[in-house]
Write an enzyme that holds these catalytic residues in place. Structure first.
Site, PDB file in Angstrom:
ATOM      1  N   HIS A 429       0.821  -1.216   0.000  1.00 18.53           N
ATOM      2  CA  HIS A 429       0.000   0.000   0.000  1.00 18.53           C
ATOM      3  C   HIS A 429       0.856   1.268   0.000  1.00 18.53           C
ATOM      4  CE1 HIS A 429      -4.149  -0.965  -0.203  1.00 18.53           C
ATOM      5  NE2 HIS A 429      -4.137  -1.789   0.831  1.00 18.53           N
ATOM      6  N   CYS A 756      28.242   0.846 -32.156  1.00 13.91           N
ATOM      7  CA  CYS A 756      27.707   0.758 -30.793  1.00 13.91           C
ATOM      8  C   CYS A 756      28.747   1.153 -29.754  1.00 13.91           C
ATOM      9  CB  CYS A 756      27.184  -0.656 -30.518  1.00 13.91           C
ATOM     10  SG  CYS A 756      28.444  -1.937 -30.706  1.00 13.91           S
TER      11      CYS A 756
END
Length: 797
Positions: A429, A756
């Site tokens: 919660h 890359c």
């Protein structure tokens, strides 16, 4: 038909005003989804009309109206006083005889359906809850395992009074609801005996960043309240929706929680009328803590249901509608059940194209870590609260630190700059409320109330992946607000470098054309932690090393190879899922011998080399007797990711391939290990790769240029050596000429060319050079993507 009682079979989502969100949703699913195989326990609603009738017959409206006259919800003392009086008024009232008769008749019907010994779940269902804009999560009470008529009637009254808990009143005011006009219906349904099995929550979206392509499941042993309250760290699972819908049956990602406690029903006799209600936490047996609380088959069954529920509610609301669901497994009949479903209320409200990127601009000592909730940063003075009784010392902008929080804490949480709890997972919660409030939170930060000091200044960062970090002091940070829909689309493909699967979902919103480099090493070193050859030859390990390896593989029934293959395939697939169905180029392992030696058991299998950067690394390993079995494990993992998990967007890449003969041997090894039909690129990072690019491209399907190693080997500079680092520069004319030759070679052979390395992320002028020579794609670090897209688009105009 009674106006006080309505069975699930007579309800639909249209009945929220009469039976509340929970009941309406249960009825909607019971009528439409049970025929699709989704298990929903039967039950009935005690209606909002019954609630109003109860209040009217007992003359409660007038005193309650007077009580809330001139009420100030922000005043915590006033909130406590008014809530207490309201609840006492309800509990002293009597249930009218005709209403009582209807409730007990419904109970008899459930006993007839499920047997005399059936127990009940009695749950609140507010008429304003579970809408697409307000969840009311945990604002009202539920009572479980209720048996006996008197207990049932008492539980009903307690649900009604819970409409006036402090947290419920505060939530109503903060969301613009009049507390006297939010009526309460009550669910009375068959109790799913998860105290004897497991339970949890499930979302059809990632709760932290709104990534739509996954189902997220939390699970723990026993009743689900521990997950909701945040008192334990549950197991977590992800399933990829697009591949699941295509028929692939595999968990995408998993994490073993500590599950230190499990909540069961107390056997202790009690004089109170709700004797069966009392629960207790017991220590979870160690063998259960070290095992997952759901099997893969059960995870996939729940995921199937989540897709069906999401699609059904999407039709109802006529829009994409991610769902928040609760599930439970019955320890008596062994079946899984859905016991609640409601629209997810945080990410469903966001604009799909708009997002914020939080970045720390400075770092300091990390004081503690935990599970990150949200992707924001907050800072302020620490205030340690062990209960809401200490709330008066809390000021707006403070950082809330507590052992745990429940929905009662919402008045304090909404004025906090950040929230830290010692226990809890990402669906407790505290996490749910933090997301609704837009607050960064770290849950499961062990010993935080002891490590942090009262009034200490800290910065709470949830913007660095799934691990939230608490830094010492107030640190500077920036927020970049981006509307992706307004970004230009360059002709040169912009891809992303990524090694950490924890960052994959949060980066999925970036407008990239795929993953240009997925690094396998991060997954092996951070998740597997063991040397691949140690997995194949555990008999060579010391007793201590073997014990550690046994612990790592225990959740996989001690099967070390399954542990390696599933962990690596799921890590890679998680990265691939973030851009699916776009290309994801996965580089096979490229550890150096000194890095391999640091893995568990690695010292038994690795040579000691003076310069590991130029030694036993990359392609040389894959067919060598000292590592061929390790490469076989890597191949099995990739085969599983592609064929079993369904990620046909994965392309493989071979690093540090020195010679043509070596390239051929590697391709043969891939074919031998079942990967003969997969597209394979070469990492172009050795001058020989450039000089013989035409020959290499007869073996491979394309190249991806690695500027880090290509610069090192072209300039003769050891990039690990600080003393000559001043001579390491990718912008050197010789390096650029090498890159140009490689791109021209790929074009000449009609093969893929990409880059890359680090260079275009660090130097905009290098990115401009790549566009000029006509490279097909540039793969960047995530933090460079947006700026480079803008820069390149201007160059292409």
């Amino acid at each position: 038909m009674s106006e006080f009682i309505k069975w699930f079979k007579d309800l639909s989502i249209e009945d929220i005003s009469e039976v509340g969100g929970k009941n309406a949703s249960l009825g909607e699913m019971y009528n439409n989804l049970t025929k699709l195989g989704v298990n929903i326990p039967n039950g009935f609603a005690v209606t909002a009309s019954a609630y109003k009738y109860f209040f009217t017959k007992n003359g409660l409206w007038k005193p309650l109206k007077e009580l809330f006259k001139d009420f100030e919800a922000e005043n915590i003392d006033e909130l406590k006083r008014v809530g207490k009086i309201a609840r006492e008024l309800i509990m002293k009232a009597k249930i009218p005889d005709d209403l009582k008769k209807d409730i007990l008749q419904g109970y008899k019907s459930l006993k007839k359906e499920y047997g005399e010994g059936v127990s009940l779940a009695v749950r609140s269902s507010a008429t304003a809850e579970d809408s697409p804009t307000a969840s009311f999560a945990g604002q009202n009470e539920s009572y479980l395992n209720i048996k006996g008529e008197e207990n049932l009637l008492q539980a009903y009254k307690m649900c009604l009074s819970s409409n006036f808990t402090d947290r419920s009143i505060s939530y109503k005011y903060s969301h613009g609801f009049d507390p006297l006009k939010v009526y309460l219906s009550v669910v009375i349904m068959k109790m799913v005996r998860s105290d004897m099995a497991s339970s949890g929550v499930m979302f059809s979206i990632d709760t932290e960043n709104g990534f739509k392509d996954v189902i997220f499941i939390n699970s723990a042993w026993g009743l689900g309240e521990n997950i909701v309250q945040g008192t334990i760290e549950p197991d977590s699972f992800y399933v990829h929706k697009p591949t699941l819908k295509q028929g692939y049956r595999a968990v995408l990602k998993r994490k073993l929680g500590n599950k230190e406690k499990m909540m069961i029903f107390s056997k202790t006799l009690h004089k109170a009328i709700l004797a069966e209600q009392f629960t207790k936490n017991i220590k979870t047996p160690i063998e259960k803590r070290l095992k997952y609380s759901l099997s893969d088959e059960e995870v996939l069954k729940l995921a199937d249901w989540a897709v069906k529920i999401e699609e059904h509610y999407g039709k109802i609301y006529k829009q994409y509608m991610p769902m928040d669901m609760e599930w439970a497994k019955d320890g008596i009949d062994g079946e899984l059940y859905i016991v609640q479903a409601r629209p997810e209320t945080v990410h469903s409200q966001e604009k799909a194209s708009y997002f914020e990127i939080y970045r720390l601009l400075e770092k300091s000592n990390i004081l503690l870590t935990g599970n990150a909730v949200g992707e924001k940063i907050g800072s302020g003075k620490v205030k340690i609260l062990r209960s809401m009784a200490e709330s008066e010392k809390f000021k707006k902008g403070d950082v809330l630190v507590a052992p745990t929080t429940s929905p009662d804490w919402e008045p304090v949480m909404k004025i906090a700059s950040a929230i830290i709890t010692e226990t809890g997972g990402r669906t407790c919660h505290a996490a749910i409320v933090s997301r609704e409030l837009g607050k960064p939170a770290i849950v499961g930060a062990k010993n935080s109330t002891k490590i942090l000091k009262e009034n200490q200044e800290v910065t709470v960062s949830c913007a660095e992946g799934e691990i939230g970090k608490v830094y010492d002091g107030i640190l500077k940070f920036e927020i970049e607000k981006v509307d992706v829909s307004k970004l230009p689309k360059p002709k040169t493909k912009i891809m992303m470098n990524l090694g950490n699967p924890e960052l994959a979902f949060s980066l999925a919103k970036l407008p990239v054309d795929g993953i240009g480099l997925a690094r396998m090493e991060f997954i092996i070193s951070n998740y597997i932690k063991a040397h691949p050859m140690a997995i194949k030859h555990p008999e060579l390990l010391s007793d201590t090393e073997r014990a550690l390896l046994d612990e790592l593989s225990f959740p996989f029934d001690g099967d070390m190879e399954e542990f390696f293959i599933k962990t690596l395939s799921e890590g890679v697939a998680t990265i691939a899922s973030s851009v699916y169905p776009k290309k994801c180029i996965v580089r096979m392992s490229d550890f150096k011998s000194n890095e391999y030696a640091n893995l568990l058991g690695g010292r038994h299998f690795e040579p000691i080399e003076e310069n590991p950067m130029l030694g036993f690394r990359g392609a040389a390993r894959y067919t060598h007797p000292n590592y061929a079995e390790g490469f076989e494990l890597e191949c099995k993992a990739m085969k599983r990711a592609i064929e079993v998990m369904g990620f046909d967007n994965i392309y493989l890449m071979i690093p540090f391939c020195r010679r043509i003969e070596e390239a051929k041997r590697v391709k043969e090894a891939l074919a031998k290990n079942g990967l003969g039909d997969v597209s394979v690129y070469m990492m172009c990072e050795i001058p020989n790769n450039v000089i013989l690019v035409d020959e290499f491209l007869k073996v491979f399907d394309g190249i991806s240029i690695g500027t880090n190693d290509l610069t090192q080997l072209t300039l003769g500079v050891d990039r690990d050596s600080e003393i000559v680092s001043f001579d390491y520069d990718e912008r050197d004319e010789g390096v650029k000429r090498m890159v140009k030759m490689a791109v021209e070679g790929a074009k000449r052979n009609n093969k893929y060319s990409g880059l890359c390395g680090q260079a275009p992320s660090d130097y905009p002028e290098f990115a401009a050079f790549l566009v000029k020579i006509g490279i097909e794609s540039i793969s960047l670090n995530p933090d460079s993507v947006l700026k480079t897209i803008k820069d390149i688009s201007k160059l292409e105009e």
